[in-house]
Write an enzyme that holds these catalytic residues in place. Sequence first.
Site, PDB file in Angstrom:
ATOM      1  N   HIS A  71     -18.854   1.969 -13.014  1.00  0.00           N
ATOM      2  CA  HIS A  71     -17.533   1.558 -13.501  1.00  0.00           C
ATOM      3  C   HIS A  71     -17.397   0.048 -13.440  1.00  0.00           C
ATOM      4  O   HIS A  71     -17.643  -0.570 -12.405  1.00  0.00           O
ATOM      5  CB  HIS A  71     -16.432   2.199 -12.635  1.00  0.00           C
ATOM      6  CG  HIS A  71     -15.052   1.852 -13.101  1.00  0.00           C
ATOM      7  ND1 HIS A  71     -14.376   2.584 -14.041  1.00  0.00           N
ATOM      8  CD2 HIS A  71     -14.227   0.828 -12.775  1.00  0.00           C
ATOM      9  CE1 HIS A  71     -13.205   2.028 -14.269  1.00  0.00           C
ATOM     10  NE2 HIS A  71     -13.082   0.965 -13.520  1.00  0.00           N
TER      11      HIS A  71
ATOM     12  N   ASP B 214      -2.869   9.879 -13.905  1.00  0.00           N
ATOM     13  CA  ASP B 214      -3.139   8.458 -14.135  1.00  0.00           C
ATOM     14  C   ASP B 214      -2.613   8.020 -15.498  1.00  0.00           C
ATOM     15  O   ASP B 214      -2.051   6.934 -15.630  1.00  0.00           O
ATOM     16  CB  ASP B 214      -4.637   8.156 -14.029  1.00  0.00           C
ATOM     17  CG  ASP B 214      -4.901   6.674 -14.249  1.00  0.00           C
ATOM     18  OD1 ASP B 214      -4.367   5.862 -13.476  1.00  0.00           O
ATOM     19  OD2 ASP B 214      -5.598   6.319 -15.210  1.00  0.00           O
TER      20      ASP B 214
ATOM     21  N   ARG C  10       3.401   1.988 -15.218  1.00  0.00           N
ATOM     22  CA  ARG C  10       3.093   0.721 -14.540  1.00  0.00           C
ATOM     23  C   ARG C  10       2.991  -0.415 -15.544  1.00  0.00           C
ATOM     24  O   ARG C  10       3.443  -1.536 -15.295  1.00  0.00           O
ATOM     25  CB  ARG C  10       1.759   0.837 -13.777  1.00  0.00           C
ATOM     26  CG  ARG C  10       1.869   1.657 -12.499  1.00  0.00           C
ATOM     27  CD  ARG C  10       0.492   1.986 -11.951  1.00  0.00           C
ATOM     28  NE  ARG C  10      -0.308   0.821 -11.648  1.00  0.00           N
ATOM     29  CZ  ARG C  10      -1.650   0.786 -11.668  1.00  0.00           C
ATOM     30  NH1 ARG C  10      -2.339   1.873 -11.958  1.00  0.00           N
ATOM     31  NH2 ARG C  10      -2.301  -0.315 -11.398  1.00  0.00           N
TER      32      ARG C  10
ATOM     33  N   SER D 272      -5.922   4.559  -9.196  1.00  0.00           N
ATOM     34  CA  SER D 272      -6.098   4.838 -10.620  1.00  0.00           C
ATOM     35  C   SER D 272      -7.588   4.937 -10.970  1.00  0.00           C
ATOM     36  O   SER D 272      -8.045   5.902 -11.606  1.00  0.00           O
ATOM     37  CB  SER D 272      -5.415   3.716 -11.421  1.00  0.00           C
ATOM     38  OG  SER D 272      -5.852   3.685 -12.743  1.00  0.00           O
TER      39      SER D 272
ATOM     40  N   LYS E 104     -10.158   8.760 -11.286  1.00  0.00           N
ATOM     41  CA  LYS E 104     -10.931   9.096 -12.496  1.00  0.00           C
ATOM     42  C   LYS E 104     -12.403   9.303 -12.158  1.00  0.00           C
ATOM     43  O   LYS E 104     -13.066  10.173 -12.713  1.00  0.00           O
ATOM     44  CB  LYS E 104     -10.757   8.000 -13.550  1.00  0.00           C
ATOM     45  CG  LYS E 104      -9.375   8.061 -14.209  1.00  0.00           C
ATOM     46  CD  LYS E 104      -9.135   6.932 -15.181  1.00  0.00           C
ATOM     47  CE  LYS E 104      -8.788   5.660 -14.495  1.00  0.00           C
ATOM     48  NZ  LYS E 104      -8.125   4.628 -15.249  1.00  0.00           N
TER      49      LYS E 104
HETATM   50  N1  URA Z   1      -8.071  -0.027 -14.655  1.00  0.00           N
HETATM   51  C1  URA Z   1      -7.638   1.207 -14.332  1.00  0.00           C
HETATM   52  O1  URA Z   1      -8.252   2.202 -14.712  1.00  0.00           O
HETATM   53  N2  URA Z   1      -6.532   1.320 -13.597  1.00  0.00           N
HETATM   54  C2  URA Z   1      -5.824   0.272 -13.148  1.00  0.00           C
HETATM   55  O2  URA Z   1      -4.842   0.448 -12.468  1.00  0.00           O
HETATM   56  C3  URA Z   1      -6.275  -1.018 -13.498  1.00  0.00           C
HETATM   57  C4  URA Z   1      -7.416  -1.136 -14.259  1.00  0.00           C
END
Ligand code: URA
Length: 430
Positions: free
Chosen positions: A82, A161, A168, A183, A187
């Site tokens: 990621h 999310d 947000r 967040s 995932k």
């Molecule tokens: N990327 C994400 O997936 N979530 C966040 O809160 C910020 C960046």
Amino acid sequence: MRMYDIIKKKRDGLELTSEEIEFVVDSYVSGIIPDYQMSALLMAIFLRGMNQRETYDLTMSMARSGEMMDLSPIDGIKVDKHSTGGVGDKTTLIVLPVVAGFGVKIPKMSGRGLGHTGGTIDKLESIPGMRTELTKQEFFDIVKKVGFAIASQTGNLVPADKKIYALRDTTATVDNISLIASSVVSKKLAGGADAIIFDVKVGSGAFLKDIDRAKELAQLMINILKRSGKLSRAVLSNMDQPLGRMVGNSLEIIEAIETLKGNGPSDLTKLCVHICYEILDLVHIDVSEKQIMDEIFSGKALERFAKFVEAQGGNPKIVEDYSILPLSNETVEVNLNKSGYIGKINTELIGIASMVLGAGRSKKEDTIDPGVGIEVLKKIGDYIHFNDPVVRMYVSKKSDVDLAIKLIHDAYEVVDQSVKPHEILLGVIE
Ligand code: URA
């Protein structure tokens, strides 16, 4: 349990229990808690913070809000990677075919770009025929056959999310370490891999501009994953200038292929080789960076990339013939009318310039043009003469060329004294 009491508790700086956090996530996803109450809680969290236990609980409740992928049909150790997002970041396209050569399986789900950062799915979709919406069976079959696959995130993965992030984004509560960690990690947990490597970008083109905050985020994400029984590690990398030289979709595919041929820019190659090394070390595969480079120079990683493109419906001939990719033949070079050394680059502005040319989206619904983008000709430490262009822009009729030129002028700072080029690797957090 009442949402009012939970908001009040956090407003007063108190710790929320696991049950309260689970109640909030479940009730918000099912529509029982309205947006205005969730917004108030997010702002209270933003201002008062959450401790590690609360952040862990929030992450777990979010991860469980939808489907949790079961990757057991794929044998062996499964790894996910990621990136926190940057400008010119095509590392996934290089790292995956390389580490797959050492027996690691990478079933990767990726996102689209938004704002100044690009997304892997958009880049892949510039390849004619390429499909990123795969059924689960196709996804598993391609990973088994090629070693890796890249699919767009499915609709029912972490619905919490999707809903919370959208809120947000409109309530100025994105920029909080606990909310970002929950967040991202929710995932990754729902994705089902055994080990996760993070590339945390730091600098003017990154989400986090400051190294201490980036370290804090990396450590928090690793702690949450460790607590849930996963292996993880983070590489911190410099985003004070675009990574490599290409920013845009087809342009980044070309640069990724060139890197797999051993002709990549040094910062991109160095970062990719290092990420490969950290992934393999994390899953106890003992190889040197030289062996990783050999995997590239042997042409095997490139062959695997072509196999992956073909398996997902794309034209594998792109690795030899770039004319198959949509690329604008109208270019504009930007000259600063100054001489001196490139001292700084506001990389976010380069990302925005690429976006206004049409390579990115300012809002989710925008469509992107795979054929436009920016070739970065001068980077930090380079000397420019008065007439030297600093970037070459690939433009279309829809591109806002004047605005992009202005952004490039604003992005570059030219100084009289020579400047040391930046180190790409800023550290590793285990
Ligand atoms: N990327 C994400 O997936 N979530 C966040 O809160 C910020 C960046």
